[in-house]
Every structure is written in structure tokens, then in C-alpha cells.
Design a protein around this motif. Structure first.
Motif, PDB file in Angstrom:
ATOM      1  N   ALA A  10      40.247 -30.047  58.054  1.00 30.43           N
ATOM      2  CA  ALA A  10      40.185 -30.650  56.791  1.00 30.43           C
ATOM      3  C   ALA A  10      39.051 -30.216  55.786  1.00 30.43           C
ATOM      4  O   ALA A  10      39.058 -29.557  54.545  1.00 30.43           O
ATOM      5  N   LYS A  20      37.270 -27.592  56.903  1.00 29.54           N
ATOM      6  CA  LYS A  20      37.358 -26.047  56.702  1.00 29.54           C
ATOM      7  C   LYS A  20      37.853 -25.467  55.632  1.00 29.54           C
ATOM      8  O   LYS A  20      37.825 -24.492  54.831  1.00 29.54           O
ATOM      9  N   LEU A  21      39.179 -26.451  55.175  1.00 32.64           N
ATOM     10  CA  LEU A  21      40.122 -25.953  54.119  1.00 32.64           C
ATOM     11  C   LEU A  21      39.639 -26.956  52.848  1.00 32.64           C
ATOM     12  O   LEU A  21      40.082 -26.526  51.851  1.00 32.64           O
ATOM     13  N   ARG A  22      38.430 -27.200  52.846  1.00 34.27           N
ATOM     14  CA  ARG A  22      37.745 -28.033  51.792  1.00 34.27           C
ATOM     15  C   ARG A  22      38.560 -28.852  51.220  1.00 34.27           C
ATOM     16  O   ARG A  22      38.491 -29.328  50.130  1.00 34.27           O
TER      17      ARG A  22
END
Lengths: 788, 161, 149, 284
Positions: free
Chosen positions: D40, D42-44
Motif C-alpha cells: 500500500a 509503494k502505491l502511496r
């Protein structure tokens, strides 16, 4: 004698891959390299009201932010397409501009709005979040058929009804209608050949490097066709001199068609690098790949096939809407037309065929070739029609096919087969592959098992697909007449080094196909030298003169043939040198096993000796140029036509609707085989992708053009435990018109497998009276069908 | 901000200051230059970045470098022993278990974890053990055979030893 | 994404109506909303913080009340954007009197998401909407009850 | 692929972790295995300012018998549980479920405590813990407390865990003699989370169901106990017919979630199918 051809030689390239020494684009680090992050539209269709880059540019480590306005003001062109298809009335297709960064409107979710260049990937990413873009969201359309309806939102103002082109092929409609009107039975199917996402495991990446000192540009990119990318980028987009540009496609982690497209990011990193005088690297993450890689398929079709009372096909009528996405990719116009319509003859003697295709713009990412490209769509349509017709006419699907097969022909003593849809098949033996497949399946035994299983409440099904494809695209003059904007020959250079080692430069590009091995097998055998003495070089425009790249299963048939042409020239010139050395007449020599021998004697001179003499021409034939180095362009006389028979056996869980693929049998005829291990591997991979489309995969867009399954949490990739081991076999009908007799094996698996699996599920579900379901055959779709 | 970490990678000890947000895969690739470990996705599904940390297969894109502080890491570059290929590397080559090579390092590392736990896996067990590794090229058929090859080879070696 | 739900309140429709039309109350009971500013007749600027499981984002945008049929129904038009994606929704809210002290509140509408949320958050977002509406009903109930007391 | 910047603290003890969490408040997140949080981030989709790493706390990583109970430390990985004989011998659904989570790599890092705290509505553990009558032990600045799994999952990604509390252990009472259990799951084919998962334990005496415990996950905004199925089967003979009939009550009255993999209606159907399958397997 062959030492290598036909043998399962282990791959030369594997050494670097299994030790972690492969060199992919993102592995490359250049001194002073900057990193690009692209700000993309979250909307499928929106007007860009403003772009504020000030906060991003104020961040430490940010080098520059460029926007669509900068691109527009620079006067460079957008991304071109490589193929032109005209409207039926002769008007040129609509070819709207595709800017590197958009300034006025975003036309698909992911359309590039701005690019941040920073000292690190992290800073670029952080700064990307600080680029403030104000959008006005506009209504969008993602469905091809809906996009043509009155009142649909327009993707491009100058393409009314979102039409790119309409196109027709085959017999005149009136003739086909006449034939169909006399049919005893007509099978009609309407379906969506859903959009799938290629998903090469290596995400796209590009590095642009402008060197001010020499005015030279280097582009490292994840491309299947570096030379074509260079040509398109130089001549059509950036207007920079081609001889100042080097394009390198190093190790590339899979393509499947999605890396043919000359993407905007490639030109963008070069353009940015030229502005900033520093290398610029961009690497997509997977989310970005889902949004921006060219997708495949996406046809909506209605197909009708007419039969006489004996089950002989009398006519075929097809209407297709092809979704092209928001802009045109490199092959977009060609895929649903010349690669689709031309394959509708299939293996059958259908006397009248008409296909009508409408190419449509939508607010979705571009569609391009995806493994098979057009041919899987055509095959799906035909093979679903065949099994459905058999069911409707209460005939055995195998018998129905046999009744309609084109009889065997070798293309040498017998002529090729002229289809109703522009192609002339080169050679074929269609009964042969089907017979072998049935034998492997144990067809009669299976039907008994199936009957028993039904009594026990188990749903077993068998499905068939007998396909043909047109590969090795193709004679340049022909494809040129059909709209190709480039030639489709291939280049092969063979450079014999003074010590007799051989460097081979091919315009084909390997991204998994094993060129470095297969091509070396051909070269080593023809020259009678060890494979270790041969190096295959590809993917770098600086070392390889020119090339068209790898797609359409063309590498060996076209690229391999170009090399063979050069080898012939080497041997011919070598004979002159050998004759001189042996003091014999050239006509008296024969070349075998790496040496020229005076016929009927033991006087001979070896390849290495001749090579050395060519470069140290002290004792040398008068008037003969030194050196042993030839380059050839091979432009094929025809497409090649691999074919095969695929059979799937499935079991459906009646409670959940889940389909389990129990067995998959494939018998393919790809002509002569240079390396059976590699050919088998190509078939396996193709099967997995075709099966994936049938059961698991499919891009899902909502009505606003949002791709709602743009991650591996939501898009189902086939995994090891989704698939069985495959049962495959081969038949060999050599290609009569290329020197290797090869046809191409890269796409066969994908083309044949999808309809076989769907047909098998339909067979399993036949007790429920279900005839057609949309792919992918998800458990819920199957369950609903059984319970409605 | 930056944290000091000490890790042993392929038998060699390293110490670096890293930004806490640095993923282990980025540390391996960007700092140590071990580019054999690849990044194929951002949701921890594809497995291209699989390495061994303290002997277990993990996805190095879903582990911060700081989390690996003090750990023993093995990557594809550390699989061959003095130039002798690991049986898995050999198996992938012998059985044509790779095409484009991008998923291969992760596939080999995940297989190494499997063979450590289960030296004689069935086809079904191999397929299940590799569910966290995507391959788009091979259809997995030859990957299964590659792992079987290695299993056989290792068991023979052990018998000899 | 479809948004539907019904909840029965122990209050009259007029009372609920007045609560819903009061900016302060609305800001207080709407889950995640940290600021609601009236910028015109039935037009608001809203700032919301959504923090739920894997998703956390700061949203800002507009909220408009349309088609008011006091005290029976109105339409909420919401446009919120954030770095993780955008939400646009039109929701019709209806109050149906069952008795003097009982009212059914039902809502029916559609939310469209775009950007990262749309691409990766489908499964999460339907749950978020469910939970947010539950929280809203609960807060409204408490608000109504607190006034009683 | 690149998370936002954050401060990182590795706690050396549970108490230190609690202190750190209290110190950093709402901006902090606990990092255990990280297999829910990091993707989560990493996807911001999530951008915490502070991470407190408890992934290496040996005091949280154990599986043991304590008296009649099985106690699993919150830091035990899915793989630890999958391979734990004592866990399997207590309730086989524990190892069955552990083996169905994610993939090998995820199981090697993901922890039981992390999964329970995250409370994904499609996670496997919540259903298993409810069916196992587990008690979840929490510790915060004000000491420790125990919450029954039945009361722990309060909503969509919501639990009884306070912001400053940490799950320390999961206590599972020894089931009565004659108890067998099973976890059956219909996987979302991409993420491999549960579309529907059912955990069931059945205490059998002479072919009669003395006690039954059934919980479902994936169906709704949180895992929950299928009390109506339990009621329908308790005291009944464990025949195929009785089990099938009882399973019909699974999902009754539940507001199911829907997505493009499985609509509400289909999920409710699968609830019945998988309740039946789990009960059948447990009753065998």
C-alpha cells in the motif's frame, strides 16, 4: 550432414540469465544519469485547465519539469502509426496527433501530462506528487461499439463517430448473402474478444543519452524492433538525423507484441536528454505498465456461418468493431484488418466470405499486436462457430471439420491454396494434425468417460480448434500495397573474422526466443564449424546495419533466411579463394563439413584457412576483393502458414462454476524445426497465454474509461498451479518458399488454444443448453449460465 | 534519517547508510550493483524479486533494506559455487526453463526454498510452491521440469556425498 | 460503484432534515470530514481525511445539495480529489416518515472513482463506502439522541 | 514503487514499541511482516510518517502449548504456523488456512498478528480465529487486555485494537475431544485472497454434532460467526443432508460485497457451498 540443425541444443544465452548477469535496460546506469517520472491523467477524458509545476521544481534535486505546453511549443511531432488503412470509400483513415505529453486534453487514463526529471528516482517520484494539474473531467467511452453510436463522447474532434476507418475484405456482400440465403443451417454467434494485457514481466524502460561533444544520441529501450523505433523516432517524431542516433534494445524481458510500439516515452527521454545534456532514465512500474502498455485484442463481432444439409460450409459473414484505443499504436490499423480478415478462410473450403471491420477510437489505452495479433481473433471466431454448429446440427465437431478441410497440398508439386480473403496458403496437411491430436487424446474413450461422468453428476468437456496462421510478415511489396509504411524484409550480415570465427548480425531481435542459439545452429551447420565459433549479435543499431525486429513469428523464416543468403555468398566467395589455393577449378569443388574439397580427391582446404587467406590475401585470386563479410536483405515471397490442431479437456465444478483445465493436447505444424527444444518452449508459452485469455484474463474498464483491474491483485495472470503440463507433438510440412523450410512457432500456441478451451467448456455445459459465454470464463459467469 | 545497516550478501559483508524507504531490492540493485534480482511489479505478486533472506524465499520488493539489517542474503549471483552452477541453474538450462530470463532469478530462488523444504517434490507441489512467481514466456511446463531435474541431481549428489 | 442503504431513525423527518441541512452538524457527523465551509447557497467546500486499512488519503473538493424537496428528498453531489484518486458521486437521499417519531432514511446513488483508487482499490472501496455509511448513520443517530437528552 | 519518506524505528521490545507508538501517535504504523502495509505504501495509498518495526521481536515469535491452550505469538509467520505440529494437532484448520495464504514468499514474512490487526475483510485468519474461539491478547500503555475474536473484528479493516496497542498473542482453547476442523477457501484468482472462506470445527459424539463453530470471511466487511449455521446443526446427526441443510443458512441476512470477480449474489451462494465443504471436511 547436420551437427546442430534439428537438435535440442541447449541455449547459449542462458548462461547469463541463470547467473543473474543478463543486462536489461533498467540495469544500465550511466554517469550523470537523471530519472524521469511521468505525471499521468487519472481521468479517461479530461480537459487540462492548468499545470502548475512550481512546487515540484522548487524541490531540491529536481532538475526540470516539462509539460505538454513545452512539447507543443518545441514543434516536434507526435507518435506515428506504421500502417495505413483506408475507408471503404477510399478516404484515408483518421490519424489524429499523439503528442509526447498532452497539453489540451487527456484521452485515456494514463495519458502523459508532464515529466519530472530529478537526480534520483525517489525525488522524481516525490516531485511528481507536487505537480498540480487542474482537470475538467469529460464524459468518456471505452466500448468500441458504443463509441460509434450517435452522441457518444468524441475522442478526437476530427474523427466523427470515433471512426478511424471502415474496411471490407473477401467476396462482395451480395454474393455472400446469396450463398447464405441458400444455407440449410446458419450458426450465428455474437461475442467480445476481450481486451487482454500483454504483461511482459519486465516493465518498459528507456534511457535517453545525448552527448553534446559528438551530437550523438543513444536510446536504450525495451523494444522488439530497435531499428524501426529509430526510424520512426528520427524521421517522424523528433526530426533528428538517423545516423546520429543509436538505438539499443539489450536483453528484453518479454514482449508479446507490446514492445513493438514506438512509445512516447522513448522519444521523450531522448528529447529531455537533448534539452538537459544529461542521460535520462524512465522505468515503468507495474501500475504504469497496466495503464500505458499497448493492450491486445478487444473486438466485438457478429459471425454467421452457413452450411448445406451435409454440413459443408457455404458462406461466412463477419462484422467486427475493433477497439483501437485513444491513439494509433504502430500496428493498430493492421491488426484487426489484414491480420484478422485474411485468416477467416481458416482450414476450410468456405466458398464465400465477407468480413467488414470498423476501427474505432475510445478513451482507453492503445491497442497493438498481442501474441497472434488478429489471427487469434479470427481463429476464435471460426473455431467457436465450428463447435457451435456441430452442436446445433447434432454432428461430431471432428467430423464437421474433416468434411470442410482443404485437402493436403505441398506447395511444390501441388499449387498453393488461394483463399477468398487474399492469401495463398503455401503448404498444408490439415487432416494429419487433427488425426494425431485425436490419437493423443483417445477421443472415443474420452466420449465414453464423459458419458459416464455425466451420469455421476460430473461435467467433463472436450473442445477442438484447428487453426492456421499467416506468419513471417511478409513480402514488402504486398504489405506496402496493404498499407504498411515500412518494408518487411530482414537483414542478415555474416562477418567471418580472419581466424575463422564468425560474427552474425541480425535485424531480428530476441527477447526470449533464443536467436543466439537457433541462428548459431543454422550458421554453424551451413559453414561446418563449431557453434562456439559463432556469435549472434542483435538489438543494437550501431552494430547491426538495419532490421525490422521480431514479431509475427518472423524471426527464423525472414531473419534466418537473410542470414542464409549471406552464408551462401560467403561459401560462394570462399570457393573462389579455395579454388585458388587448391589450384583447382571452382566447379570442381564441393563444400561440406567446413571444407572445400576437390571432388573425388582428398585435396581440401578448410574454412579457417580460407578465412585467413581472405584477410591476408598474399596468395589470392586476381581481381577478387579481400575480406569475407556479406550482408543480405531477404524479402520473402509469401507469408508462411503454420497450422495445427488443439484439444482441451476440462472439468466444471457444478457448485462453483470453476473450470479446471485437465489436459491440453497440441499438435502443431510449424514447418522444419531447427531446435525442437526451443520450438516446444514457444508452443508452451503460447498455450499459457491463450488459455489465460479463455479462463482468466481480461482488462475491465468501467463506463468512465477507468481500468479497474490495473494491478496483479486484480488482473489474473496464469500461474503455475492454474495450468497442467501440456501434451504436445509436431508434424512437419516444410515451407516451400524459404531456404530453411521453416514457418514460425511463436504465436501458434496462443492462436489455437483459446477457442479449444472455450469449446471444451461449452461442451461440458451442453446439458444445460448453454451455447455461448463471454471470456474469460470466470466461475461466476459459468455458474450464472448453469443457474439461469 | 538514514539508518546504518549491515548485511551479508552472497557471503560478503556490507555496511551502508540507507534511507529507510529503500526497498531491499533497490539496495541490492542500486547500491550493490546486483542487478540479477529484478522488479516486475509493485504489489508483491510477481516474484521476480525473490531472494533468500536467512535461508527463506522472500520478495525483496516487499522488504525494506533496514528490515534486513543483520541478515544473511542470497541472490542469484550467489548461487553458483566457484563457477559451478547450482543444480537449479543447471536444471533451468537443461530443461529450457527460461526464455526471456527476466523471471528466472526469482524463479530459481523460490525453487531453492522449495527444495530445501521438500527435496523430492511432486509436479503438483512444484506448481503450488511457485504460485508466487509469474512467468509469461514458458507456460511453466519446462520450469516444472527444471525443478525436477535439480531435485534429482541434488539427491544424487547427496547419495554420493 | 453503486451506493445504496436504508436506516430507520427514531426522529421525525423534519428533524432529520434540519440536522442534515446544518453545516456544523453535517461536518461533525460525516465520517472523515474535517472541514465543511459554505461557499454559496447549498454549496460547500469540503476537506476529508479517509484512513481505512490500506488506504489513507486527504481529499478536498466540493459538496453541493441539489434538488431540495423539503423534507422529503435531496441530491448530494460530491466531487473529491486526492493524490490517490478522485471520487465523484451523485446520491439521492430520501426521508420517508413512518410515524411522527420514525423515519426511514434511504440513499441511492453512484460513485465514480478515477486514478489509483479506481485501478487498485475496487475491492477496498466498496467496503469503505459501506463502512462510511454505517458510521454516518451511527453518528446521525447519536446526534439525534444527544439532542433528545 | 517508491514509498514516501518516513522515519524508521526498530523496537527492541514490545514495551519499547508501545512507547514509540504512543510517542508518534496517529502518524505511526506498526511494521510486522509488512506484507499488507508495504504494498500500500509503494502505491502511496498509505503514507505514514513513522514506522515502528516489531518484525524481529523474538518475544512475539513462538507457538506453544500453555496448559490446555495453544498460544501463538503475534509475530509467528504464516509459515511458522503452517509447519507447526502443535498447531496442527490442536486444530488442523490452522495449518490448512496458513497454507492457503498468499504464496510461499508471503507466508515466510507475513505474521498472524499483522494479519489480524490489518483485518482485511477477505483475509483468512479472522474466520479461523473466530471459529477457533480464540482470544486475542493486546498490550498498550495501560497494560494488557484480552478480546475474544468474536468481538475483535468490528468492521471494514477495523478492530478492537486501539491506536497505541499491540497484539502480543493469540490464545486458542483446546477443543473438546472428538473435534475436527477445516478451512475451505474459494480464492480470488489474482490476489488469492478469499472470495469466500469458511472455517468450521465440529465436535462429534457418536455421529452427532455436539458442538459446532463456523465463521466466514470474504463475504462482507468483516469476518463473522455464522451463528445460524451453528444453530441449525447443533445436536443433529452429521449426515450429508443435515450438513447441506445447515449450510444453507450461511450468509443469511448479510450485506455481501461485490466486485468484478464475484457479485453479491454469487458470494452469498459460495458462502453456502464453502460452509458445506468446510463442515463436511470437519465432520469426516
Amino acid at each position: 550432414m547436420t551437427n546442430y540443425i534439428g537438435k535440442a541444443v541447449k541455449r547459449v544465452e542462458d548462461k547469463r540469465f541463470i547467473t543473474g548477469k543478463g543486462r536489461y535496460t533498467d540495469d544500465i546506469v550511466l554517469p550523470g544519469m537523471t530519472h524521469a517520472y511521468i505525471v499521468r491523467s487519472p481521468y479517461a477524458h479530461a480537459r487540462i485547465l492548468s499545470v502548475d509545476t512550481s512546487a515540484a521544481e522548487a524541490m531540491e534535486g529536481v532538475v526540470k519539469v516539462f509539460t505538454g505546453k513545452d512539447i507543443a511549443e518545441s514543434g516536434i511531432n507526435g507518435i506515428p502509426t506504421g500502417w495505413q488503412v483506408n475507408f471503404k470509400n477510399g478516404d484515408t483513415m483518421k490519424e489524429p496527433p499523439h503528442p509526447l505529453l498532452v497539453s489540451d486534453k487527456a484521452r485515456y487514463m494514463g495519458d502523459a501530462v508532464a515529466v519530472v526529471i530529478a537526480e534520483s528516482r525517489e525525488i522524481a517520484r516525490d516531485a511528481g506528487d507536487r505537480v498540480e494539474v487542474e482537470y475538467e473531467e469529460l464524459p468518456a467511452v471505452a466500448d468500441a461499439k458504443k463509441a460509434t453510436e450517435a452522441g457518444a463522447p468524441l475522442v478526437h474532434d476530427d474523427a466523427p463517430n470515433n471512426l478511424c476507418f471502415d474496411w471490407e475484405l473477401g467476396n462482395p456482400k451480395a454474393e455472400v448473402n446469396e450463398a447464405m440465403s441458400k444455407a440449410h443451417h446458419i450458426t450465428t454467434l455474437e461475442f467480445v474478444n476481450q481486451r487482454v494485457i500483454p504483461n511482459a514481466i519486465e516493465p518498459r524502460s528507456a534511457i535517453g543519452h545525448f552527448e553534446e561533444s559528438s551530437d550523438k544520441y543513444t536510446l536504450y529501450t525495451t523494444s522488439q524492433n530497435p531499428h524501426l523505433t529509430r526510424l520512426l523516432m528520427c524521421a517522424f517524431v523528433l526530426g533528428i538525423p538517423e545516423h546520429k542516433v543509436r538505438v539499443v534494445a539489450p536483453d528484453v524481458g518479454g514482449g508479446f507484441g507490446s514492445k513493438i510500439f514506438h512509445y512516447a516515452e522513448e522519444a521523450l527521454v531522448i528529447w529531455c536528454s537533448q534539452r538537459l545534456k544529461r542521460p535520462v532514465k524512465w522505468t515503468a512500474d507495474r501500475s504504469e505498465a497496466f495503464m500505458t502498455d499497448a493492450h491486445g485484442r478487444d473486438h466485438v463481432s457478429k459471425a454467421e456461418m452457413g452450411f448445406d444439409q451435409n454440413g459443408k460450409i457455404v458462406g461466412l459473414r463477419v462484422k467486427t468493431y475493433a477497439n483501437l484505443g485513444a491513439y494509433l499504436s504502430t500496428f493498430a490499423p493492421c491488426v484487426p484488418t489484414w491480420l484478422h480478415g485474411t485468416l477467416l478462410q481458416g482450414l476450410y473450403t468456405t466458398p464465400k466470405i465477407n468480413v467488414d471491420v470498423t476501427g474505432v477510437f475510445t478513451h482507453t489505452v492503445m491497442v497493438d499486436a498481442y501474441r497472434g495479433a488478429g489471427r487469434p481473433e479470427a481463429t476464435y471466431l471460426l473455431e467457436r462457430l465450428m463447435d457451435t454448429a456441430a452442436l446445433e446440427m447434432k454432428m461430431d465437431p471432428v467430423e464437421l471439420r474433416r468434411k470442410n478441410f482443404i485437402p493436403a497440398f505441398d506447395g511444390v508439386t501441388q499449387p498453393g491454396y488461394q483463399t477468398q480473403v487474399a492469401l495463398q496458403y503455401d503448404s498444408g496437411n490439415y487432416h494429419g494434425v487433427l488425426d494425431r491430436a485425436l490419437e493423443m487424446v483417445g477421443y472415443e474413450k474420452f466420449r465414453k468417460e464423459q458419458e459416464q461422468a455425466r451420469k455421476d453428476g460430473k461435467l467433463l468437456g472436450i473442445g477442438f480448434s484447428t487453426y492456421i496462421e499467416a506468419c513471417g510478415i511478409a513480402p514488402s511489396a504486398v504489405v506496402g500495397a496493404l498499407g504498411a509504411r515500412a518494408g518487411l524484409y530482414e537483414v542478415g550480415q555474416v562477418r567471418v573474422q580472419p581466424t575463422g570465427k564468425v560474427s552474425v548480425y541480425t535485424g531480428s531481435h530476441s527477447h526470449g526466443q533464443g536467436h543466439e542459439t537457433t541462428f548459431a545452429q543454422v550458421v554453424a551447420d551451413r559453414l561446418g564449424i563449431p557453434m562456439d565459433d559463432v556469435e549472434i549479435i542483435h538489438g543494437d543499431s550501431e552494430s547491426v546495419a538495419f532490421g525490422m525486429g521480431t514479431y509475427g513469428s518472423r524471426s527464423l523464416a525472414v531473419g534466418g533466411s537473410a542470414i542464409v543468403k549471406s552464408l551462401d555468398k560467403i561459401i560462394e566467395k570462399g570457393a573462389k579463394i579455395a579454388a585458388h589455393k587448391l589450384e583447382a577449378s571452382e566447379e570442381d569443388l564441393e563444400f561440406a563439413e567446413g571444407k572445400w574439397t576437390v571432388k573425388g580427391t582428398d585435396k581440401s582446404v578448410g574454412f579457417g584457412d580460407v578465412a585467413l587467406t581472405a584477410y591476408v590475401p598474399h596468395n589470392y585470386p586476381a581481381g577478387l576483393e579481400p575480406g569475407l563479410d556479406f550482408s543480405s536483405f531477404y524479402d520473402p515471397a509469401n507469408f508462411t502458414y503454420p497450422f495445427g490442431a488443439h484439444v482441451a479437456i476440462v472439468e466444471v465444478d457444478q457448485e462453483t462454476g470453476k473450470v479446471r483445465l485437465k489436459r491440453f493436447i497440441a499438435v502443431d505444424d510449424v514447418g522444419n524445426v531447427i531446435n525442437p527444444m526451443i520450438v516446444d518452449g514457444q508452443i508452451h508459452g503460447g498455450l499459457a497465454q491463450g488459455i489465460g485469455q479463455a479462463l482468466l484474463e481480461g482488462a475491465v474498464y468501467d463506463e468512465n474509461g477507468q481500468l479497474i483491474n490495473g494491478s496483479y491483485m486484480d488482473y489474473t495472470m496464469p500461474r503455475a498451479d492454474d495450468l497442467p503440463s501440456f501434451e504436445i507433438d509436431r508434424q512437419v510440412t516444410p515451407c516451400p518458399h524459404n531456404p530453411l523450410g521453416v514457418k514460425g512457432a511463436g504465436e501458434a500456441g496462443t492462436i489455437g488454444s483459446t477457442p479449444a478451451v472455450v469449446n471444451a467448456v461449452m461442451d461440458a455445459l451442453s446439458p444445460f443448453g448453454i451455447k455461448n459465454l463471454e471470456m474469460p470464463l470466470t466461475p461466476e459467469r459459468v455458474w450464472r449460465a448453469m443457474n439461469s | 534519517m538514514a539508518k546504518k545497516i549491515q548485511v551479508t550478501v552472497n557471503g560478503k559483508a556490507y555496511s551502508h547508510d540507507v534511507d529507510p524507504r529503500t526497498l531491499l531490492v533497490q539496495y541490492l540493485r542500486d547500491v550493490l550493483g546486483l542487478t540479477g534480482t529484478h522488479v516486475g511489479c509493485d504489489t508483491s505478486n510477481c516474484g521476480a524479486c525473490t531472494i533468500l533472506v536467512d535461508g527463506q524465499a522472500v520478495k525483496s520488493c516487499t522488504l525494506l533494506a533496514v528490515q534486513a539489517d543483520g541478515s544473511e542474503v542470497k541472490t542469484i549471483e550467489g548461487m553458483a559455487d566457484n563457477g559451478t552452477l547450482h543444480p537449479l541453474q543447471e536444471g533451468f538450462r537443461e530443461e529450457h526453463g527460461l526464455q526471456c530470463g527476466f523471471c528466472t532469478p526469482g524463479m530459481i530462488m523460490a525453487s531453492a526454498d522449495l527444495l530445501e523444504r521438500n527435496p523430492n517434490p511432486t509436479e503438483h507441489e512444484i506448481r503450488e510452491a511457485l504460485e508466487g512467481n509469474f512467468c509469461r514466456c514458458t507456460g511453466y511446463h519446462n520450469i516444472v521440469k527444471s525443478v525436477q531435474y535439480a531435485a534429482k541431481k541434488i539427491s544424487k549428489q547427496e547419495k554420493v556425498a | 460503484m453503486q451506493l445504496t442503504g436504508t436506516h430507520k431513525f427514531n426522529a421525525s423527518a423534519t428533524k432529520i432534515w434540519s440536522k442534515l441541512m446544518d453545516t456544523d452538524t453535517l461536518a461533525r457527523i460525516t465520517p472523515g470530514v474535517s472541514k465543511l465551509e459554505e461557499i454559496g447557497q447549498d454549496q460547500y467546500k469540503a476537506i476529508a481525511e479517509v484512513k481505512m486499512g490500506p488506504v489513507s488519503g486527504s481529499f478536498s473538493g466540493n459538496l453541493n445539495v441539489l434538488d431540495k424537496q423539503e423534507p422529503r428528498s435531496f441530491v448530494l453531489n460530491i466531487k473529491q480529489s486526492s493524490k490517490i484518486g478522485n471520487v465523484a458521486a451523485d446520491v439521492k437521499i430520501e426521508l420517508q416518515s413512518i410515524s411522527e417519531h420514525e423515519t426511514d432514511l434511504s440513499f441511492d446513488g453512484k460513485a465514480n472513482m478515477s486514478g489509483l483508487l479506481a485501478r487498485t482499490g475496487q475491492r477496498v472501496m466498496s467496503g469503505v463506502a459501506n463502512t462510511l455509511s454505517k458510521q454516518f448513520f451511527k453518528a446521525l443517530e447519536e446526534e439525534l439522541a444527544s439532542q433528545e437528552g | 514503487m517508491i514509498p514516501n519518506s518516513f522515519d524508521y524505528h526498530r523496537a527492541t521490545s514490545v514495551d519499547e514499541a508501545i512507547r514509540l507508538m504512543a510517542q508518534h501517535g496517529m502518524d505511526a504504523k506498526l511494521l510486522a511482516g509488512g506484507h499488507s502495509l508495504l504494498p500500500a505504501m509503494k502505491l502511496r495509498l498509505n503514507q505514514p510518517g513513522v514506522l515502528v518495526d516489531i518484525g524481529r521481536l523474538a518475544e512475539l515469535r513462538y507457538i506453544k502449548k500453555e496448559g490446555d491452550s495453544l498460544v501463538i505469538g503475534a509475530g509467528a509467520t504464516h509459515d511458522d504456523i503452517a509447519n507447526s505440529e502443535v498447531a496442527r494437532n490442536t486444530l488442523s484448520m490452522l495449518s490448512e488456512a496458513a497454507n492457503l495464504i498468499g504464496d510461499v514468499q508471503v507466508r515466510n514474512k507475513g505474521t498472524l498478528g499483522g494479519s489480524l490487526a490489518h483485518a482485511d475483510p477477505a483475509a483468512d485468519w479472522p474466520a479461523v480465529m473466530i471459529a477457533a474461539h480464540a482470544h486475542i491478547e493486546l498490550r498498550g500503555p495501560n497494560g494488557s487486555r484480552t478480546v475474544a475474536a468474536d468481538d475483535f473484528f468490528t468492521g471494514f479493516y477495523m478492530t478492537a485494537l486501539a491506536e497505541d496497542e499491540i497484539i502480543t498473542a493469540i490464545r486458542i482453547p483446546a477443543p473438546p475431544k472428538g473435534t475436527h476442523s477445516s478451512y475451505q477457501k474459494f480464492m480470488q484468482p489474482a490476489s488469492r485472497f478469499a472470495i469466500v472462506g469458511c472455517a468450521a470445527s465440529v465436535t462429534k459424539d457418536g455421529g452427532v454434532c455436539q458442538k459446532v463453530s463456523v465463521a466466514l470471511t470474504g463475504l462482507s466487511d468483516t469476518a463473522f460467526r455464522a451463528s445460524n449455521v451453528e444453530a441449525a446443526l447443533t445436536g443433529k446427526k452429521l449426515t450429508k443432508e443435515n450438513i447441506a441443510a445447515a449450510a444453507q443458512a450461511a450468509g443469511e441476512g448479510v450485506m455481501a460485497m461485490g466486485d468484478h470477480f464475484a457479485s453479491e449474489e454469487y458470494r452469498l451462494h459460495l458462502a453456502k457451498v464453502f460452509a458445506k465443504r468446510a463442515l463436511m471436511a470437519a465432520a469426516e
